[in-house]
Motif scaffolding. Sequence first.
Motif, PDB file in Angstrom:
ATOM      1  N   LYS A  48      84.880  29.308  27.576  1.00 21.44           N
ATOM      2  CA  LYS A  48      83.931  29.987  28.449  1.00 21.44           C
ATOM      3  C   LYS A  48      84.543  31.155  29.216  1.00 21.44           C
ATOM      4  CE  LYS A  48      81.133  25.818  29.210  1.00 21.44           C
ATOM      5  NZ  LYS A  48      80.703  24.794  30.194  1.00 21.44           N
ATOM      6  N   LEU A  49      85.815  31.010  29.618  1.00 16.87           N
ATOM      7  CA  LEU A  49      86.401  31.969  30.553  1.00 16.87           C
ATOM      8  C   LEU A  49      87.677  32.643  30.057  1.00 16.87           C
ATOM      9  CD1 LEU A  49      85.956  29.919  33.855  1.00 16.87           C
ATOM     10  CD2 LEU A  49      84.578  31.868  33.101  1.00 16.87           C
ATOM     11  N   GLY A  50      88.226  32.147  28.946  1.00 15.71           N
ATOM     12  CA  GLY A  50      89.442  32.759  28.433  1.00 15.71           C
ATOM     13  C   GLY A  50      90.696  32.460  29.222  1.00 15.71           C
ATOM     14  N   ILE A  51      90.703  31.334  29.913  1.00 14.96           N
ATOM     15  CA  ILE A  51      91.889  30.941  30.687  1.00 14.96           C
ATOM     16  C   ILE A  51      93.000  30.502  29.721  1.00 14.96           C
ATOM     17  CG2 ILE A  51      90.649  30.333  32.769  1.00 14.96           C
ATOM     18  CD1 ILE A  51      91.777  27.589  30.390  1.00 14.96           C
ATOM     19  N   THR A  52      94.223  30.374  30.236  1.00 14.58           N
ATOM     20  CA  THR A  52      95.322  29.819  29.455  1.00 14.58           C
ATOM     21  C   THR A  52      95.344  28.306  29.688  1.00 14.58           C
ATOM     22  OG1 THR A  52      96.637  31.834  29.709  1.00 14.58           O
ATOM     23  CG2 THR A  52      97.810  29.834  29.057  1.00 14.58           C
ATOM     24  N   PRO A  53      95.102  27.508  28.645  1.00 14.92           N
ATOM     25  CA  PRO A  53      95.002  26.059  28.847  1.00 14.92           C
ATOM     26  C   PRO A  53      96.330  25.327  28.689  1.00 14.92           C
ATOM     27  CG  PRO A  53      94.356  26.584  26.620  1.00 14.92           C
ATOM     28  CD  PRO A  53      94.739  27.899  27.278  1.00 14.92           C
ATOM     29  N   CYS A  54      96.521  24.311  29.529  1.00 16.02           N
ATOM     30  CA  CYS A  54      97.602  23.342  29.363  1.00 16.02           C
ATOM     31  C   CYS A  54      96.955  21.959  29.397  1.00 16.02           C
ATOM     32  CB  CYS A  54      98.619  23.439  30.493  1.00 16.02           C
ATOM     33  SG  CYS A  54      99.393  25.059  30.715  1.00 16.02           S
ATOM     34  N   ILE A  55      97.282  21.109  28.440  1.00 15.96           N
ATOM     35  CA  ILE A  55      96.686  19.782  28.419  1.00 15.96           C
ATOM     36  C   ILE A  55      97.790  18.723  28.454  1.00 15.96           C
ATOM     37  CG2 ILE A  55      94.613  20.595  27.281  1.00 15.96           C
ATOM     38  CD1 ILE A  55      95.602  19.403  24.667  1.00 15.96           C
ATOM     39  N   GLY A  56      97.466  17.569  29.046  1.00 18.94           N
ATOM     40  CA  GLY A  56      98.493  16.545  29.181  1.00 18.94           C
ATOM     41  C   GLY A  56      98.044  15.368  30.019  1.00 18.94           C
ATOM     42  N   ILE A  57      99.026  14.564  30.420  1.00 22.08           N
ATOM     43  CA  ILE A  57      98.794  13.408  31.292  1.00 22.08           C
ATOM     44  C   ILE A  57      99.718  13.529  32.494  1.00 22.08           C
ATOM     45  CG2 ILE A  57      98.921  10.901  31.530  1.00 22.08           C
ATOM     46  CD1 ILE A  57      98.320  10.694  28.519  1.00 22.08           C
ATOM     47  N   VAL A  78      97.675  20.823  19.112  1.00 23.13           N
ATOM     48  CA  VAL A  78      97.999  21.476  17.840  1.00 23.13           C
ATOM     49  C   VAL A  78      96.720  21.944  17.141  1.00 23.13           C
ATOM     50  CG1 VAL A  78      99.000  21.120  15.549  1.00 23.13           C
ATOM     51  CG2 VAL A  78     100.143  20.179  17.572  1.00 23.13           C
ATOM     52  N   LYS A  79      95.713  21.100  17.138  1.00 21.07           N
ATOM     53  CA  LYS A  79      94.445  21.420  16.470  1.00 21.07           C
ATOM     54  C   LYS A  79      93.763  22.624  17.099  1.00 21.07           C
ATOM     55  CE  LYS A  79      89.962  19.388  15.272  1.00 21.07           C
ATOM     56  NZ  LYS A  79      89.105  18.165  15.372  1.00 21.07           N
ATOM     57  N   ASN A  80      93.905  22.779  18.419  1.00 14.53           N
ATOM     58  CA  ASN A  80      93.208  23.845  19.142  1.00 14.53           C
ATOM     59  C   ASN A  80      94.118  25.020  19.512  1.00 14.53           C
ATOM     60  OD1 ASN A  80      90.252  22.879  19.930  1.00 14.53           O
ATOM     61  ND2 ASN A  80      91.609  21.087  19.973  1.00 14.53           N
ATOM     62  N   ASN A  81      95.306  25.059  18.901  1.00 14.02           N
ATOM     63  CA  ASN A  81      96.245  26.161  19.131  1.00 14.02           C
ATOM     64  C   ASN A  81      96.591  26.324  20.613  1.00 14.02           C
ATOM     65  OD1 ASN A  81      97.916  28.239  18.154  1.00 14.02           O
ATOM     66  ND2 ASN A  81      96.364  29.790  18.577  1.00 14.02           N
ATOM     67  N   VAL A  82      96.721  25.210  21.318  1.00 16.61           N
ATOM     68  CA  VAL A  82      97.125  25.216  22.728  1.00 16.61           C
ATOM     69  C   VAL A  82      98.643  25.326  22.789  1.00 16.61           C
ATOM     70  CG1 VAL A  82      97.207  23.856  24.857  1.00 16.61           C
ATOM     71  CG2 VAL A  82      95.121  23.901  23.478  1.00 16.61           C
ATOM     72  N   LYS A  83      99.143  26.244  23.588  1.00 16.20           N
ATOM     73  CA  LYS A  83     100.578  26.530  23.630  1.00 16.20           C
ATOM     74  C   LYS A  83     101.299  25.886  24.810  1.00 16.20           C
ATOM     75  CE  LYS A  83     100.291  29.127  19.999  1.00 16.20           C
ATOM     76  NZ  LYS A  83     100.834  28.604  18.720  1.00 16.20           N
ATOM     77  N   CYS A  84     100.600  25.068  25.584  1.00 17.57           N
ATOM     78  CA  CYS A  84     101.187  24.522  26.805  1.00 17.57           C
ATOM     79  C   CYS A  84     100.750  23.084  27.027  1.00 17.57           C
ATOM     80  CB  CYS A  84     100.773  25.393  28.002  1.00 17.57           C
ATOM     81  SG  CYS A  84     101.347  24.794  29.604  1.00 17.57           S
ATOM     82  N   LEU A  85     101.710  22.209  27.339  1.00 18.66           N
ATOM     83  CA  LEU A  85     101.432  20.835  27.734  1.00 18.66           C
ATOM     84  C   LEU A  85     101.636  20.710  29.235  1.00 18.66           C
ATOM     85  CD1 LEU A  85     103.334  18.977  24.864  1.00 18.66           C
ATOM     86  CD2 LEU A  85     100.869  19.364  25.028  1.00 18.66           C
ATOM     87  N   GLY A  86     100.627  20.217  29.939  1.00 13.31           N
ATOM     88  CA  GLY A  86     100.744  20.116  31.380  1.00 13.31           C
ATOM     89  C   GLY A  86      99.457  19.610  32.016  1.00 13.31           C
ATOM     90  N   GLU A  87      99.472  18.941  33.055  1.00 14.56           N
ATOM     91  CA  GLU A  87     100.636  18.725  33.868  1.00 14.56           C
ATOM     92  C   GLU A  87     101.349  17.474  33.383  1.00 14.56           C
ATOM     93  OE1 GLU A  87     101.682  18.284  38.662  1.00 14.56           O
ATOM     94  OE2 GLU A  87      99.669  18.819  38.001  1.00 14.56           O
ATOM     95  N   VAL A  88     102.595  17.611  33.007  1.00 14.72           N
ATOM     96  CA  VAL A  88     103.367  16.484  32.502  1.00 14.72           C
ATOM     97  C   VAL A  88     104.696  16.422  33.257  1.00 14.72           C
ATOM     98  CG1 VAL A  88     102.300  16.667  30.220  1.00 14.72           C
ATOM     99  CG2 VAL A  88     104.468  17.846  30.650  1.00 14.72           C
ATOM    100  N   GLY A  89     105.407  15.293  33.104  1.00 12.88           N
ATOM    101  CA  GLY A  89     106.700  15.183  33.772  1.00 12.88           C
ATOM    102  C   GLY A  89     106.941  13.797  34.339  1.00 12.88           C
TER     103      GLY A  89
END
Length: 243
Positions: A48-57, A78-89
Amino acid sequence: MIKYIDMHCHCHEYSVEELSRFIGKNISLVCVSDDPVSSWKTLELKKKLGITPCIGIHPWEAHKYSEKHAKEIVELAVKNNVKCLGEVGLDKRFVSKTYDRQLRIYEIFLKAAKEYDLVLNLHTAGAWREVYELLVKNDINRAYFHWYTGPLNLLDEIISSGYYIGINPAWKIQDKHRKVIMYASLENMLTESDAPYKYKGLELRPDYVIETVEYIAKVKNIQVEHVLLKINDNYEKLFKSPL
């Protein structure tokens, strides 16, 4: 036009209209997620907005999930070409009782970051050393320590490894973070908000990154424009792509 960057915002907690207003202030949003449901919401916001996404637990949510859920999030990235995992740690300060579960989940994200060359948008409260050493052990190239308040001697190691740290509006009230800003090199800084988190009466917002850029410029005795250019350059180096 050069943009302000919010490297760590929980966008799924805002409405599309609210986020649009922040974007209208020339702010580029990097949106982190807390769990599988918010990860899906973040992907929708990308559309919707073109933000940079990070996905995680998020470590605070780790007790609710298993390694299986973490692997599913990796597959989703991987399926959605997401380049960032977060918030993780990891977190030993606020949720130390779930540390073992946090660690098992974090290790899955570490392996994925190595395999797919992903950015890690990291939560490290009370576990700065542990998070860092696992990055090095797993030969991770791209990592961002959100809202860094850890030891200054570890900061030297983080910087020498080519990782980045987050400068948060908490500098307004947090002396420890102001010391980090004074000590750290601009070469390894990115700005963030951690919005809409409330910290000791300070309600964090994405547009506070504008004041944060100005504060960094004041502390470093350089022009605001130079800070803004360098923050953009750091983003592009971390993500290996322009905004």
